[in-house]
Design a protein around this motif. Structure first.
Motif, PDB file in Angstrom:
ATOM      1  N   PRO A   1       4.668  32.668  -6.548  1.00 24.48           N
ATOM      2  CA  PRO A   1       5.365  33.552  -7.491  1.00 24.48           C
ATOM      3  C   PRO A   1       6.169  32.844  -8.563  1.00 24.48           C
ATOM      4  N   ALA A   2       6.658  31.619  -8.293  1.00 26.41           N
ATOM      5  CA  ALA A   2       7.487  30.918  -9.273  1.00 26.41           C
ATOM      6  C   ALA A   2       6.823  30.849 -10.638  1.00 26.41           C
ATOM      7  N   PHE A   3       5.515  30.640 -10.632  1.00 22.78           N
ATOM      8  CA  PHE A   3       4.817  30.400 -11.897  1.00 22.78           C
ATOM      9  C   PHE A   3       4.382  31.685 -12.600  1.00 22.78           C
ATOM     10  N   ASP A   4       4.849  32.827 -12.073  1.00 26.08           N
ATOM     11  CA  ASP A   4       4.725  34.076 -12.819  1.00 26.08           C
ATOM     12  C   ASP A   4       5.838  34.181 -13.858  1.00 26.08           C
TER      13      ASP A   4
ATOM     14  N   PRO B   1       7.626  33.518 -17.116  1.00 28.96           N
ATOM     15  CA  PRO B   1       7.045  33.096 -18.401  1.00 28.96           C
ATOM     16  C   PRO B   1       7.477  31.704 -18.858  1.00 28.96           C
ATOM     17  N   LEU B   2       8.711  31.301 -18.529  1.00 33.51           N
ATOM     18  CA  LEU B   2       9.178  29.978 -18.947  1.00 33.51           C
ATOM     19  C   LEU B   2       8.566  28.858 -18.119  1.00 33.51           C
ATOM     20  N   LEU B   3       8.126  29.187 -16.916  1.00 33.63           N
ATOM     21  CA  LEU B   3       7.501  28.176 -16.062  1.00 33.63           C
ATOM     22  C   LEU B   3       5.992  28.151 -16.233  1.00 33.63           C
ATOM     23  N   LYS B   4       5.430  29.298 -16.564  1.00 33.24           N
ATOM     24  CA  LYS B   4       3.975  29.394 -16.714  1.00 33.24           C
ATOM     25  C   LYS B   4       3.470  28.457 -17.805  1.00 33.24           C
TER      26      LYS B   4
END
Length: 365
Positions: A64-67, A69-72
């Motif tokens: 879920p972390a990479f959902d 937007p700043l991490l994606k």
């Protein structure tokens, strides 16, 4: 930024099983199904615990972390074998009167395969409980919180972490209460768990229920059950550590005196943060939507601190601006808004085993 290192306690809320909820509309059911598709990622392996929890082993890059937007957009800067740049050296062993669970809380069957991470599967029953609880108490807006904390605070402080060794208990609470900073509606049970709470602006959520926290450990889940729990003269304690990596800005969550890396909060999550925390606090927190309040800690009202019966956070420490661990050796500021129900006592350095210790707890009302 505020680093609150609180005692991990148990809470009881109103539990609603899915089959007991009548009048669920087709629209509501479809909405729940849509949420489940977002929350639950395709598993490579599934592990069911003895407590009934189901953990899906999810590809590291699909967690879920990479959902967020700043991490994606920066997903390429993260990988499953990452380590913090600071040194992780095993710290002091716990004294013989306590037990460390670091070897007994791993998932069975070797945990998740390399390159995957364990995430507790969200069920429709979970979503229904949460929705009904929020309708019942307006997301706790109408409830009252009480704190029994000892803190070090100065707006000019430049902390890069905090740590403690905490005894863990399971106080009895009523259906409209909880003890400590976790929403038991998430789990539908009354077990003591290891959890994280993230707050940034108006965003607040536990564990991975909102994107952001990057899980790194493939054997120890973020919301693991902590058993056994402490009782009179038989204490179980765990070390918890939050430390900022000064090179990357990531805030690592570390467990046990073996310094097991659970994961980290990326710096992109902290909007406006200049890189340091100004407060660290240790102690307990309770909530009630009614007129009575639950026990805190062991349920004992702390008067003459006794580590065999009172809940404690010992060896409380902070990390300074260059990442060095500094034992707290000065008197802490007490924050106790319900002194008739709970007590908190800061005991400055006594022995190498206990260091500076915060004792807290009470029977509630």
């Amino acid at each position: 930024m505020h680093l609150r290192v609180v005692q991990l306690l148990i809470a009881i809320m109103v539990f609603l099983n899915y089959n007991e909820v009548e009048g669920l509309s087709k629209k509501e059911d479809e909405e729940f199904e849509k949420q489940l598709k977002i929350l639950n990622k395709p598993p490579i392996k599934t592990i069911k615990t003895e407590y009934g929890d189901i953990y899906d082993c999810v590809d590291f890059y699909q967690q879920p972390a990479f959902d967020h937007p700043l991490l994606k957009v920066k997903i390429h800067t993260h990988h499953p074998q990452m380590k913090p740049s600071f040194s992780l050296t095993k710290r002091d062993n716990l004294e013989s009167s306590t037990s460390n669970r670091s070897s007994g809380i791993e998932l069975k069957d070797g945990g998740c395969p390399m390159g995957t991470v364990p995430i507790r599967r969200t069920t429709k029953e979970d979503l229904i409980r949460e929705k009904r609880a929020n309708q019942f108490n307006a997301s706790y807006a109408r409830g009252i919180y009480h704190f029994a904390l000892a803190q070090t605070y100065n707006e000019n402080n430049m902390f890069t972490g905090a740590s403690m060794i905490s005894s863990t208990y399971r106080p009895n609470v009523l259906p409209n209460q909880w003890s400590a900073s976790v929403d038991p509606v998430l789990y539908g049970d009354t077990r003591t768990r290891f959890f994280s709470l993230f707050k940034s602006g108006t965003t607040q959520c536990f564990n991975t229920r909102c994107p952001g926290f990057v899980i790194m450990n493939n054997k120890i889940p973020l919301d693991m059950v902590l058993l056994p729990i402490s009782s009179l003269n038989k204490i179980y304690a765990d070390m918890f550590f939050i430390q900022k990596d000064l090179k990357t800005g990531r805030w690592w969550l570390i467990y046990s005196n073996d310094l097991i890396k659970i994961g980290y909060w990326p710096p992109e999550l902290f909007k406006g943060l200049k890189g340091f925390a100004s407060r660290a606090a240790w102690g307990g927190e309770v909530f009630s939507s009614g007129r009575t309040f639950p026990p805190m800690g062991s349920g004992s009202f702390v008067q003459s601190p006794d580590s065999n019966k009172d809940a404690y956070c010992r060896k409380v420490s902070i990390l300074n601006s260059v990442g060095n661990v500094i034992p707290v050796d000065t008197q802490l500021q007490i924050v106790n808004d319900a002194p008739k129900l709970y007590a908190v006592i800061d005991v400055p350095f006594t022995t190498d085993t206990f260091g500076s210790t915060v004792f807290f707890g009470g029977p509630g009302s």
